[in-house]
Design an enzyme around this catalytic site. Structure first.
Site, mmCIF file in Angstrom:
data_model
loop_
_atom_site.group_PDB
_atom_site.id
_atom_site.type_symbol
_atom_site.label_atom_id
_atom_site.label_comp_id
_atom_site.label_asym_id
_atom_site.label_seq_id
_atom_site.Cartn_x
_atom_site.Cartn_y
_atom_site.Cartn_z
ATOM 1 N N TYR A 73 5.554 -35.887 17.918
ATOM 2 C CA TYR A 73 5.329 -35.101 19.140
ATOM 3 C C TYR A 73 4.513 -33.838 18.838
ATOM 4 O O TYR A 73 3.570 -33.499 19.558
ATOM 5 C CB TYR A 73 6.675 -34.738 19.788
ATOM 6 C CG TYR A 73 6.539 -33.730 20.904
ATOM 7 C CD1 TYR A 73 6.068 -34.113 22.160
ATOM 8 C CD2 TYR A 73 6.845 -32.381 20.697
ATOM 9 C CE1 TYR A 73 5.893 -33.185 23.177
ATOM 10 C CE2 TYR A 73 6.686 -31.448 21.716
ATOM 11 C CZ TYR A 73 6.213 -31.853 22.948
ATOM 12 O OH TYR A 73 6.035 -30.922 23.951
ATOM 13 N N SER A 111 0.344 -29.348 25.774
ATOM 14 C CA SER A 111 0.947 -30.225 26.798
ATOM 15 C C SER A 111 -0.054 -31.148 27.490
ATOM 16 O O SER A 111 0.366 -32.093 28.170
ATOM 17 C CB SER A 111 1.664 -29.386 27.850
ATOM 18 O OG SER A 111 2.889 -28.943 27.335
ATOM 19 N N VAL A 116 -0.243 -25.013 26.600
ATOM 20 C CA VAL A 116 0.055 -23.645 26.192
ATOM 21 C C VAL A 116 -1.052 -23.050 25.291
ATOM 22 O O VAL A 116 -1.066 -21.844 25.024
ATOM 23 C CB VAL A 116 1.468 -23.613 25.544
ATOM 24 C CG1 VAL A 116 1.448 -24.120 24.122
ATOM 25 C CG2 VAL A 116 2.115 -22.254 25.635
ATOM 26 N N TYR A 176 3.618 -27.616 35.993
ATOM 27 C CA TYR A 176 5.038 -27.238 35.979
ATOM 28 C C TYR A 176 5.466 -26.665 37.320
ATOM 29 O O TYR A 176 5.100 -27.210 38.344
ATOM 30 C CB TYR A 176 5.320 -26.262 34.816
ATOM 31 C CG TYR A 176 4.858 -26.848 33.527
ATOM 32 C CD1 TYR A 176 5.523 -27.942 32.978
ATOM 33 C CD2 TYR A 176 3.738 -26.380 32.886
ATOM 34 C CE1 TYR A 176 5.080 -28.530 31.811
ATOM 35 C CE2 TYR A 176 3.292 -26.963 31.714
ATOM 36 C CZ TYR A 176 3.972 -28.033 31.194
ATOM 37 O OH TYR A 176 3.531 -28.618 30.049
ATOM 38 N N LYS A 210 0.403 -34.751 26.841
ATOM 39 C CA LYS A 210 1.494 -35.524 27.468
ATOM 40 C C LYS A 210 0.942 -36.589 28.426
ATOM 41 O O LYS A 210 1.548 -37.633 28.624
ATOM 42 C CB LYS A 210 2.436 -34.583 28.223
ATOM 43 C CG LYS A 210 3.192 -33.625 27.301
ATOM 44 C CD LYS A 210 3.917 -32.554 28.099
ATOM 45 C CE LYS A 210 4.688 -31.592 27.210
ATOM 46 N NZ LYS A 210 5.264 -30.464 27.953
HETATM 47 O O1 DON Z 1 6.211 -28.483 22.888
HETATM 48 C C1 DON Z 1 5.716 -27.381 23.086
HETATM 49 O O2 DON Z 1 6.386 -26.422 23.447
HETATM 50 C C2 DON Z 1 4.217 -27.232 22.930
HETATM 51 N N1 DON Z 1 3.727 -28.022 21.852
HETATM 52 C C3 DON Z 1 3.512 -27.644 24.186
HETATM 53 C C4 DON Z 1 4.008 -26.913 25.407
HETATM 54 C C5 DON Z 1 2.959 -26.697 26.430
HETATM 55 O O3 DON Z 1 1.793 -26.847 26.211
HETATM 56 C C6 DON Z 1 3.409 -26.189 27.745
HETATM 57 N N2 DON Z 1 2.282 -25.952 28.607
HETATM 58 N N3 DON Z 1 1.922 -25.059 29.246
#
Ligand code: DON
Length: 311
Positions: free
Chosen positions: A194, A66, A264, A246, A69
């Site tokens: 993505y 994330s 994540v 978040y 982003k």
């Molecule tokens: O889209 C997803 O779920 C993962 N590629 C990224 C989510 C993420 O990193 C949330 N962060 N804590």
């Protein structure tokens, strides 16, 4: 005290005292490749202009998840302008987790609440200029090469494959948004971009350099040129404060007051207005999906060096 005075042994000692916090976290399960990461990894790099302090596993390559982003938001704003981007995605924080779906249904007309939750980030990625998915991800990588000065940064295909095989929730979010005319085109190709964006891999030093540029109004300390227009750097930093952690963003703003973004993979990016950039990796995550030790480290550094932007 300015972060330029942080010495490596000081950072190293601080990290050793914080390492036990990683035990409070757990490894992510929905992307098997991330689950295989070493939970004891702990790296940090802090940079400002041409100074860099790094300790622990600061050279280890990890995927951005994330954290990406923030970078795709900057690029899509540069490509399309604020009016287009914010016609597709909102500016409001959410008290929900990053993969929330219910808000999409409640908002009328449907629109993801902000660019840091998955739905919003997928909509933002769809706005990166390019005739094909390949061109879009290629442009994002080129932008990252420019921000870091490191042309070797690439996609971890193994992690991308692992996420693609387990992407039903993001797939559902994408098709939901398509059916409500938030985004259009081929959803599988968009998901591919993505997911590849989330699988871009770099180390803490690269990440700290990106933080430094975002922090200092998009200015590249080497060339003096604005790689990101100042207004866009400001928008991005503001989202980092309001939505970067978040549903832990409010508490983190009070405790640390550092514009930051988590992923994540256990990655964390910090960006301060004086041009201090911070890159951290520690994979075990707390209940809200933020790196347990990374969060504690950034909070502690901020309190120690008086980094809070809220003074
Ligand atoms: O889209 C997803 O779920 C993962 N590629 C990224 C989510 C993420 O990193 C949330 N962060 N804590």
């Amino acid at each position: 005290m300015n972060s330029l005075f942080i010495e490596e042994k000081e950072l190293d000692a601080l990290m050793k005292s914080i390492q036990p916090y990683a035990k409070k976290g757990s490894m992510p399960e929905y992307i098997p490749e991330l689950n295989k990461m070493d939970p004891d990894l702990f790296g940090c790099a802090i940079c400002n202009e041409d100074s860099m302090t790094a300790a622990g596993d600061a050279d280890y390559l990890f995927t951005l998840q994330s954290v990406s982003k923030v970078i795709s938001l900057a690029l899509s704003l540069m490509d399309q302008g604020e009016e287009v981007v914010f016609s597709k995605v909102g500016m409001e924080p959410t008290g929900d987790p990053f993969h929330t779906i219910h808000a999409l249904e409640e908002e009328k007309p449907s629109k993801p609440l902000n660019p840091m939750i998955n739905a919003g980030a997928i909509a933002v990625t769809s706005l990166i200029a390019g005739k094909s998915g390949e061109e879009k991800i290629g442009r994002l990588l080129t932008f990252i090469h420019e921000l870091t000065g490191n042309p070797a940064i690439s996609i971890c295909e193994k992690t991308a494959r692992s996420e693609k095989e387990n992407a039903d929730l993001n797939r559902a979010l994408s098709y939901f948004m398509k059916s409500h005319q938030v985004i259009d085109g081929d959803m599988e190709s968009l998901l591919d971009v993505y997911i590849k964006q989330c699988s871009i891999q770099m180390n803490c030093k690269d990440l700290a350099r990106i933080g430094s540029i975002i922090g200092k109004k998009g200015r590249d300390p080497n060339s003096g040129r604005n790689i990101i227009p100042p207004r866009i750097a400001r928008i991005v930093k503001t989202f980092m404060v309001t939505c970067g952690m978040y549903n832990a963003s409010g508490e983190f703003a009070i405790r640390a007051g550092v514009p930051a973004k988590s992923g994540v993979s256990g990655a964390m990016l910090g960006a301060l207005p004086d041009g201090t950039g911070i890159g951290i990796i520690s994979p075990p995550l707390d209940k809200k999906g933020n790196s347990a030790a990374g969060l504690k480290l950034l909070e502690t550094l901020s309190q120690k060096y008086k980094w809070s932007i809220f003074t």
